[in-house]
Design a protein around this motif. Structure first.
Motif, PDB file in Angstrom:
ATOM      1  N   TYR A 103       0.834  -1.203   0.000  1.00  0.00           N
ATOM      2  CA  TYR A 103       0.000   0.000   0.000  1.00  0.00           C
ATOM      3  C   TYR A 103       0.870   1.255   0.000  1.00  0.00           C
ATOM      4  N   GLU A 104       0.244   2.349  -0.358  1.00  0.00           N
ATOM      5  CA  GLU A 104       0.889   3.655  -0.274  1.00  0.00           C
ATOM      6  C   GLU A 104       0.602   4.249   1.102  1.00  0.00           C
ATOM      7  N   ALA A 105       1.574   5.000   1.608  1.00  0.00           N
ATOM      8  CA  ALA A 105       1.421   5.612   2.920  1.00  0.00           C
ATOM      9  C   ALA A 105       2.035   7.003   2.897  1.00  0.00           C
ATOM     10  N   ARG A 106       1.606   7.810   3.872  1.00  0.00           N
ATOM     11  CA  ARG A 106       2.220   9.124   4.057  1.00  0.00           C
ATOM     12  C   ARG A 106       3.028   9.089   5.346  1.00  0.00           C
ATOM     13  N   ALA A 107       4.245   9.599   5.273  1.00  0.00           N
ATOM     14  CA  ALA A 107       5.155   9.557   6.414  1.00  0.00           C
ATOM     15  C   ALA A 107       5.057  10.840   7.227  1.00  0.00           C
ATOM     16  N   PHE A 108       4.980  10.680   8.547  1.00  0.00           N
ATOM     17  CA  PHE A 108       4.943  11.801   9.468  1.00  0.00           C
ATOM     18  C   PHE A 108       6.025  11.591  10.532  1.00  0.00           C
ATOM     19  N   VAL A 109       6.909  12.554  10.700  1.00  0.00           N
ATOM     20  CA  VAL A 109       7.925  12.466  11.744  1.00  0.00           C
ATOM     21  C   VAL A 109       7.289  12.884  13.060  1.00  0.00           C
ATOM     22  N   LEU A 110       7.345  12.028  14.051  1.00  0.00           N
ATOM     23  CA  LEU A 110       6.752  12.334  15.345  1.00  0.00           C
ATOM     24  C   LEU A 110       7.645  13.294  16.126  1.00  0.00           C
ATOM     25  N   ASP A 111       7.014  14.147  16.922  1.00  0.00           N
ATOM     26  CA  ASP A 111       7.793  15.043  17.769  1.00  0.00           C
ATOM     27  C   ASP A 111       7.100  15.219  19.114  1.00  0.00           C
ATOM     28  N   GLY A 112       7.775  15.893  20.007  1.00  0.00           N
ATOM     29  CA  GLY A 112       7.194  16.198  21.310  1.00  0.00           C
ATOM     30  C   GLY A 112       6.806  14.955  22.096  1.00  0.00           C
ATOM     31  N   GLU A 113       5.685  15.050  22.798  1.00  0.00           N
ATOM     32  CA  GLU A 113       5.241  13.956  23.652  1.00  0.00           C
ATOM     33  C   GLU A 113       4.913  12.694  22.858  1.00  0.00           C
ATOM     34  N   GLU A 114       4.398  12.868  21.637  1.00  0.00           N
ATOM     35  CA  GLU A 114       4.052  11.698  20.845  1.00  0.00           C
ATOM     36  C   GLU A 114       5.308  10.903  20.497  1.00  0.00           C
ATOM     37  N   ALA A 168       5.891   7.827  11.667  1.00  0.00           N
ATOM     38  CA  ALA A 168       4.631   7.105  11.485  1.00  0.00           C
ATOM     39  C   ALA A 168       4.324   6.998   9.997  1.00  0.00           C
ATOM     40  N   LEU A 169       3.955   5.803   9.568  1.00  0.00           N
ATOM     41  CA  LEU A 169       3.525   5.577   8.188  1.00  0.00           C
ATOM     42  C   LEU A 169       2.024   5.344   8.208  1.00  0.00           C
ATOM     43  N   GLN A 170       1.272   6.321   7.738  1.00  0.00           N
ATOM     44  CA  GLN A 170      -0.184   6.257   7.734  1.00  0.00           C
ATOM     45  C   GLN A 170      -0.670   5.810   6.364  1.00  0.00           C
ATOM     46  N   GLU A 171      -1.372   4.684   6.341  1.00  0.00           N
ATOM     47  CA  GLU A 171      -1.867   4.165   5.070  1.00  0.00           C
ATOM     48  C   GLU A 171      -2.795   5.172   4.403  1.00  0.00           C
ATOM     49  N   ILE A 172      -2.607   5.346   3.109  1.00  0.00           N
ATOM     50  CA  ILE A 172      -3.471   6.227   2.326  1.00  0.00           C
ATOM     51  C   ILE A 172      -4.619   5.379   1.801  1.00  0.00           C
ATOM     52  N   GLY A 173      -5.803   5.696   2.245  1.00  0.00           N
ATOM     53  CA  GLY A 173      -6.966   4.907   1.850  1.00  0.00           C
ATOM     54  C   GLY A 173      -7.214   4.963   0.353  1.00  0.00           C
ATOM     55  N   ARG A 174      -7.683   3.855  -0.187  1.00  0.00           N
ATOM     56  CA  ARG A 174      -8.023   3.795  -1.607  1.00  0.00           C
ATOM     57  C   ARG A 174      -9.237   2.898  -1.753  1.00  0.00           C
ATOM     58  N   PRO A 175     -10.031   3.109  -2.801  1.00  0.00           N
ATOM     59  CA  PRO A 175     -11.212   2.267  -2.988  1.00  0.00           C
ATOM     60  C   PRO A 175     -10.832   0.845  -3.373  1.00  0.00           C
ATOM     61  N   GLY A 176     -11.745  -0.072  -3.091  1.00  0.00           N
ATOM     62  CA  GLY A 176     -11.533  -1.451  -3.494  1.00  0.00           C
ATOM     63  C   GLY A 176     -10.857  -2.275  -2.433  1.00  0.00           C
ATOM     64  N   PRO A 177     -10.653  -3.571  -2.728  1.00  0.00           N
ATOM     65  CA  PRO A 177     -10.031  -4.481  -1.767  1.00  0.00           C
ATOM     66  C   PRO A 177      -8.550  -4.170  -1.598  1.00  0.00           C
ATOM     67  N   PRO A 178      -7.919  -4.674  -0.544  1.00  0.00           N
ATOM     68  CA  PRO A 178      -6.481  -4.446  -0.352  1.00  0.00           C
ATOM     69  C   PRO A 178      -5.662  -5.126  -1.434  1.00  0.00           C
ATOM     70  N   ASP A 179      -4.474  -4.589  -1.673  1.00  0.00           N
ATOM     71  CA  ASP A 179      -3.554  -5.163  -2.653  1.00  0.00           C
ATOM     72  C   ASP A 179      -2.782  -6.276  -1.960  1.00  0.00           C
ATOM     73  N   ILE A 180      -3.140  -7.517  -2.273  1.00  0.00           N
ATOM     74  CA  ILE A 180      -2.511  -8.676  -1.658  1.00  0.00           C
ATOM     75  C   ILE A 180      -1.592  -9.335  -2.674  1.00  0.00           C
ATOM     76  N   ASN A 181      -0.390  -9.652  -2.240  1.00  0.00           N
ATOM     77  CA  ASN A 181       0.620 -10.220  -3.123  1.00  0.00           C
ATOM     78  C   ASN A 181       0.361 -11.716  -3.310  1.00  0.00           C
ATOM     79  N   ALA A 182      -0.681 -12.032  -4.081  1.00  0.00           N
ATOM     80  CA  ALA A 182      -1.086 -13.424  -4.283  1.00  0.00           C
ATOM     81  C   ALA A 182      -1.495 -13.622  -5.735  1.00  0.00           C
ATOM     82  N   SER A 183      -1.331 -14.858  -6.206  1.00  0.00           N
ATOM     83  CA  SER A 183      -1.648 -15.172  -7.591  1.00  0.00           C
ATOM     84  C   SER A 183      -3.067 -15.689  -7.778  1.00  0.00           C
TER      85      SER A 183
END
Length: 281
Positions: free
Chosen positions: A91-102, A132-147
């Motif tokens: 999946y695609e994700a957006r990266a966020f660098v955590l700071d402070g208390e988090e 933190a890598l937050q998954e970017i939502g997309r329509p449809g089922p998940p992309d599974i690495n299967a044949s």
């Protein structure tokens, strides 16, 4: 780590759908693909991760305690959208660098779960970043690495098997006979993922297969009943790990009970559903 060493891990990871041998056999690893800050080219790196729930995972830019930030970290600062490959899910994700208390909370949990992170921090004066890598939502089922659909369900089941095995080992080997904060997060993330998986089967997969194969009604009745029993066991485990006054042995016992029930359920489901899924219409 040297690029040739990384490439060996990447090759084995991809060949075995995320399963590794040797030193990394029991590690939580993913393949992180970033866009080069200077070149704009894709770069894939194996990195350890920590479950964090809510559709995201945490990765730590330790670089083994080196004074220089790892390339993948500099890349995602320039291009925060990244690719994540767990071996089964991509999946695609957006990266966020955590700071402070988090950041401090996440770092404390990581160190509690694995003292190696603290050892890396002692080797360098830079503050090791937590991302933190937050998954970017997309329509449809998940992309599974299967044949095939049948392979997909088996691979997803194996994810749950492996994660529950890791949690049980962490419960057994935890320091001081306690359940650390990160272990609690691991358990709750697992419970949430299993709940969503079974809910999807009950509302989408089972009705679809039952319509195509009317004679299988007893199979789906049994599977739904097993889902209800497993949901009760999951709730027992959730209560055990969220009650900070509870004896950790209680959580270990609940994890064992869930493991026995879940393994029997997954095995039966695979025996019954994989032939239906791969038969087509």
């Amino acid at each position: 780590m040297p690029n040739d060493f990384n490439q060996q891990i990447i090759d084995e990871f991809r060949a075995n759908k995320g399963r590794l041998t040797g030193y990394f056999a029991k590690a939580r690893l993913l393949l992180l693909t970033t866009t080069g800050a200077r070149t704009g080219s894709p770069h894939t790196t194996p990195v350890g991760y920590l479950p964090d729930g809510a559709g995201r995972v945490l990765v730590i830019a330790s670089a083994g305690g080196a004074d220089r930030q790892p390339d993948w970290y500099r890349n995602l600062l320039a291009h925060p959208q990244v690719g994540v490959d767990s071996g089964v899910f991509r999946y695609e994700a957006r990266a966020f660098v955590l700071d402070g208390e988090e950041r401090e909370r996440a770092w404390a949990q990581a160190v509690e779960a694995d003292a190696g992170w603290a050892a890396y921090q002692r080797k360098t004066e830079r503050l090791i970043p937590v991302v933190a890598l937050q998954e970017i939502g997309r329509p449809g089922p998940p992309d599974i690495n299967a044949s095939s659909p049948g392979e997909a369900i088996r691979l997803v089941h194996d994810v749950f098997r492996r994660e529950l095995a890791l949690i049980r080992e962490e419960m057994t080997n935890g320091s001081g006979g306690t359940l650390g904060a990160q272990l609690r997060v691991n358990c709750l993330t697992f419970c949430q993922g299993l709940h969503h998986h079974h809910a999807g089967e009950d509302t989408v997969m089972f009705p679809l297969l039952a319509d195509r194969h009317p004679g299988t009604a007893p199979v789906f009745r049994r599977l739904r009943e097993e889902h209800e029993r497993i949901a009760a066991l999951v709730e027992d485990l959730r209560r055990a790990v969220t009650d900070e006054t509870a004896d950790p042995a209680t959580a270990r016992a609940e994890a064992e009970r869930l493991t026995l029930e879940l393994e029997a359920h997954l095995t039966y489901e695979e025996e019954e559903l994989i032939p239906l899924l791969d038969a087509g219409d």
